[in-house]
Design a protein around this motif. Structure first.
Motif, PDB file in Angstrom:
ATOM      1  N   MET A   1      36.471  32.050  -0.852  1.00 62.42           N
ATOM      2  CA  MET A   1      35.622  32.778  -1.775  1.00 62.42           C
ATOM      3  C   MET A   1      34.905  31.782  -2.685  1.00 62.42           C
ATOM      4  O   MET A   1      35.528  30.897  -3.250  1.00 62.42           O
ATOM      5  N   ASN A   2      33.624  31.916  -2.831  1.00 70.15           N
ATOM      6  CA  ASN A   2      32.836  31.049  -3.694  1.00 70.15           C
ATOM      7  C   ASN A   2      32.934  31.558  -5.134  1.00 70.15           C
ATOM      8  O   ASN A   2      32.583  32.686  -5.417  1.00 70.15           O
ATOM      9  N   THR A   3      33.429  30.697  -6.025  1.00 69.14           N
ATOM     10  CA  THR A   3      33.535  31.090  -7.419  1.00 69.14           C
ATOM     11  C   THR A   3      32.575  30.273  -8.265  1.00 69.14           C
ATOM     12  O   THR A   3      32.335  29.109  -7.994  1.00 69.14           O
ATOM     13  N   ALA A   4      32.006  30.894  -9.279  1.00 75.22           N
ATOM     14  CA  ALA A   4      31.104  30.212 -10.195  1.00 75.22           C
ATOM     15  C   ALA A   4      31.947  29.373 -11.147  1.00 75.22           C
ATOM     16  O   ALA A   4      32.788  29.896 -11.866  1.00 75.22           O
ATOM     17  N   LYS A   5      31.729  28.073 -11.144  1.00 73.56           N
ATOM     18  CA  LYS A   5      32.503  27.136 -11.958  1.00 73.56           C
ATOM     19  C   LYS A   5      32.035  27.186 -13.407  1.00 73.56           C
ATOM     20  O   LYS A   5      30.846  27.157 -13.696  1.00 73.56           O
ATOM     21  N   ILE A   6      32.981  27.257 -14.308  1.00 72.20           N
ATOM     22  CA  ILE A   6      32.694  27.202 -15.734  1.00 72.20           C
ATOM     23  C   ILE A   6      33.025  25.785 -16.197  1.00 72.20           C
ATOM     24  O   ILE A   6      34.160  25.328 -16.047  1.00 72.20           O
ATOM     25  N   VAL A   7      32.047  25.093 -16.722  1.00 69.15           N
ATOM     26  CA  VAL A   7      32.240  23.734 -17.222  1.00 69.15           C
ATOM     27  C   VAL A   7      32.875  23.822 -18.600  1.00 69.15           C
ATOM     28  O   VAL A   7      32.288  24.373 -19.532  1.00 69.15           O
ATOM     29  N   THR A   8      34.081  23.276 -18.726  1.00 64.00           N
ATOM     30  CA  THR A   8      34.860  23.483 -19.951  1.00 64.00           C
ATOM     31  C   THR A   8      34.592  22.480 -21.065  1.00 64.00           C
ATOM     32  O   THR A   8      34.987  22.727 -22.199  1.00 64.00           O
ATOM     33  N   LYS A   9      33.900  21.403 -20.780  1.00 65.69           N
ATOM     34  CA  LYS A   9      33.716  20.376 -21.814  1.00 65.69           C
ATOM     35  C   LYS A   9      32.802  20.836 -22.955  1.00 65.69           C
ATOM     36  O   LYS A   9      32.882  20.303 -24.059  1.00 65.69           O
ATOM     37  N   ASP A  10      31.966  21.835 -22.706  1.00 62.16           N
ATOM     38  CA  ASP A  10      31.012  22.292 -23.711  1.00 62.16           C
ATOM     39  C   ASP A  10      31.303  23.682 -24.255  1.00 62.16           C
ATOM     40  O   ASP A  10      30.427  24.343 -24.787  1.00 62.16           O
ATOM     41  N   ILE A  11      32.554  24.122 -24.109  1.00 61.14           N
ATOM     42  CA  ILE A  11      32.911  25.465 -24.575  1.00 61.14           C
ATOM     43  C   ILE A  11      34.168  25.432 -25.431  1.00 61.14           C
ATOM     44  O   ILE A  11      34.955  24.492 -25.364  1.00 61.14           O
ATOM     45  N   THR A  12      34.336  26.469 -26.233  1.00 58.99           N
ATOM     46  CA  THR A  12      35.566  26.705 -26.982  1.00 58.99           C
ATOM     47  C   THR A  12      36.218  27.925 -26.364  1.00 58.99           C
ATOM     48  O   THR A  12      35.597  28.986 -26.258  1.00 58.99           O
ATOM     49  N   GLN A  13      37.474  27.768 -25.931  1.00 61.26           N
ATOM     50  CA  GLN A  13      38.212  28.848 -25.285  1.00 61.26           C
ATOM     51  C   GLN A  13      39.100  29.525 -26.333  1.00 61.26           C
ATOM     52  O   GLN A  13      39.753  28.856 -27.135  1.00 61.26           O
ATOM     53  N   LEU A  14      39.128  30.855 -26.291  1.00 65.07           N
ATOM     54  CA  LEU A  14      39.814  31.627 -27.327  1.00 65.07           C
ATOM     55  C   LEU A  14      40.715  32.706 -26.720  1.00 65.07           C
ATOM     56  O   LEU A  14      40.470  33.166 -25.599  1.00 65.07           O
ATOM     57  N   LYS A  15      41.690  33.108 -27.499  1.00 64.10           N
ATOM     58  CA  LYS A  15      42.679  34.094 -27.048  1.00 64.10           C
ATOM     59  C   LYS A  15      43.109  34.953 -28.222  1.00 64.10           C
ATOM     60  O   LYS A  15      43.122  34.492 -29.364  1.00 64.10           O
ATOM     61  N   VAL A  16      43.487  36.197 -27.929  1.00 65.79           N
ATOM     62  CA  VAL A  16      44.135  37.060 -28.921  1.00 65.79           C
ATOM     63  C   VAL A  16      45.064  38.019 -28.180  1.00 65.79           C
ATOM     64  O   VAL A  16      44.791  38.406 -27.045  1.00 65.79           O
ATOM     65  N   SER A  17      46.139  38.377 -28.837  1.00 69.43           N
ATOM     66  CA  SER A  17      47.100  39.330 -28.289  1.00 69.43           C
ATOM     67  C   SER A  17      46.904  40.683 -28.957  1.00 69.43           C
ATOM     68  O   SER A  17      46.551  40.754 -30.134  1.00 69.43           O
ATOM     69  N   VAL A  18      47.159  41.748 -28.229  1.00 72.95           N
ATOM     70  CA  VAL A  18      47.070  43.085 -28.813  1.00 72.95           C
ATOM     71  C   VAL A  18      48.037  43.214 -29.984  1.00 72.95           C
ATOM     72  O   VAL A  18      47.774  43.952 -30.938  1.00 72.95           O
ATOM     73  N   ASP A  19      49.131  42.462 -29.945  1.00 69.50           N
ATOM     74  CA  ASP A  19      50.098  42.490 -31.045  1.00 69.50           C
ATOM     75  C   ASP A  19      49.479  42.045 -32.365  1.00 69.50           C
ATOM     76  O   ASP A  19      49.947  42.434 -33.435  1.00 69.50           O
ATOM     77  N   HIS A  20      48.439  41.216 -32.293  1.00 68.30           N
ATOM     78  CA  HIS A  20      47.771  40.757 -33.507  1.00 68.30           C
ATOM     79  C   HIS A  20      47.249  41.931 -34.338  1.00 68.30           C
ATOM     80  O   HIS A  20      47.170  41.852 -35.551  1.00 68.30           O
ATOM     81  N   TYR A  21      46.900  43.013 -33.650  1.00 70.97           N
ATOM     82  CA  TYR A  21      46.296  44.159 -34.334  1.00 70.97           C
ATOM     83  C   TYR A  21      47.312  45.207 -34.779  1.00 70.97           C
ATOM     84  O   TYR A  21      46.951  46.188 -35.420  1.00 70.97           O
ATOM     85  N   GLU A  22      48.575  45.001 -34.468  1.00 70.08           N
ATOM     86  CA  GLU A  22      49.626  45.929 -34.893  1.00 70.08           C
ATOM     87  C   GLU A  22      49.897  45.770 -36.381  1.00 70.08           C
ATOM     88  O   GLU A  22      49.936  44.663 -36.905  1.00 70.08           O
ATOM     89  N   ASN A  23      50.086  46.862 -37.049  1.00 65.58           N
ATOM     90  CA  ASN A  23      50.491  46.878 -38.462  1.00 65.58           C
ATOM     91  C   ASN A  23      49.574  46.052 -39.359  1.00 65.58           C
ATOM     92  O   ASN A  23      50.031  45.453 -40.320  1.00 65.58           O
ATOM     93  N   ARG A  24      48.308  46.011 -39.031  1.00 69.11           N
ATOM     94  CA  ARG A  24      47.332  45.311 -39.870  1.00 69.11           C
ATOM     95  C   ARG A  24      46.738  46.299 -40.860  1.00 69.11           C
ATOM     96  O   ARG A  24      46.510  47.462 -40.530  1.00 69.11           O
ATOM     97  N   ASP A  25      46.483  45.821 -42.043  1.00 69.47           N
ATOM     98  CA  ASP A  25      45.827  46.652 -43.042  1.00 69.47           C
ATOM     99  C   ASP A  25      44.328  46.585 -42.768  1.00 69.47           C
ATOM    100  O   ASP A  25      43.628  45.730 -43.307  1.00 69.47           O
ATOM    101  N   TYR A  26      43.875  47.451 -41.886  1.00 69.23           N
ATOM    102  CA  TYR A  26      42.476  47.438 -41.465  1.00 69.23           C
ATOM    103  C   TYR A  26      41.949  48.863 -41.506  1.00 69.23           C
ATOM    104  O   TYR A  26      42.542  49.760 -40.922  1.00 69.23           O
ATOM    105  N   GLU A  27      40.855  49.052 -42.184  1.00 74.96           N
ATOM    106  CA  GLU A  27      40.245  50.370 -42.251  1.00 74.96           C
ATOM    107  C   GLU A  27      39.221  50.489 -41.133  1.00 74.96           C
ATOM    108  O   GLU A  27      38.191  49.811 -41.146  1.00 74.96           O
TER     109      GLU A  27
END
Length: 184
Positions: A1-27
């Protein structure tokens, strides 16, 4: 399968967990909602909203590779989800999500995700349609949480081009943190 390569040297990779949004004081801001498009039939049914977002996208930035309406159909057919951002009754932006793979353009095969993961990106909110201060921050924060919950996933990944400092700041303000997830 041909995959489109993402060049990582010029990007910032980010992550978040659904747990981050638990019990947050957010309106929750109910003025921001999303129309989730997962099939070409749904895209066609919401064609006016899709075309409005495309028009605003092209008004806001110069992006030679910006998706066309035909691309949107292809992206959804590929398995990506289009989340049309609604501010009250106005289609004013979108973001894209894929539950199967990290895809460079949401229509090309890429790195496979684990069953509890989701990849999102290409979020836009029209500058001309911003009705409240921090509209992008509000919309994107809610989009991340909704995307995770809607798809019953635990972790969301996203990457930003390093030149796009504002987008990186927006993501971090929405709970994301730097984390390498793309295979070299």
């Amino acid at each position: 399968m041909n995959t489109a390569k993402i060049v990582t040297k010029d990007i910032t990779q980010l992550k978040v967990s659904v747990d981050h949004y638990e019990n947050r004081d957010y309106e929750w801001d109910g003025r921001f909602t999303f129309d989730v498009l997962t099939t070409p039939i749904e895209v066609k049914a919401k064609e006016a909203k899709v075309r409005r977002v495309l028009e605003r996208l092209n008004d806001d930035i110069t992006w030679p590779e910006a998706p066309t309406y035909e691309d949107v159909l292809e992206m959804v057919e590929f398995g990506s989800q289009c989340w049309i951002l609604m501010y009250e009754d106005l289609a004013c932006g979108w973001y894209w999500l894929n539950t199967e793979q990290v895809t460079k353009d949401f229509k090309s095969p890429g790195q496979k995700l684990k069953p509890h993961e989701v990849y999102l990106g290409t979020g836009t909110v029209s500058r001309k349609d911003k009705k409240v201060v921090n509209a992008s921050q509000i919309a994107f924060r809610q989009a991340i949480e909704l995307g995770l919950r809607y798809n019953r996933k635990e972790v969301a990944y996203l990457y930003c081009d390093n030149w796009n400092h504002w987008s990186i700041k927006l993501c971090k303000g929405s709970g994301m943190y730097e984390h390498k997830f793309i295979d070299e």
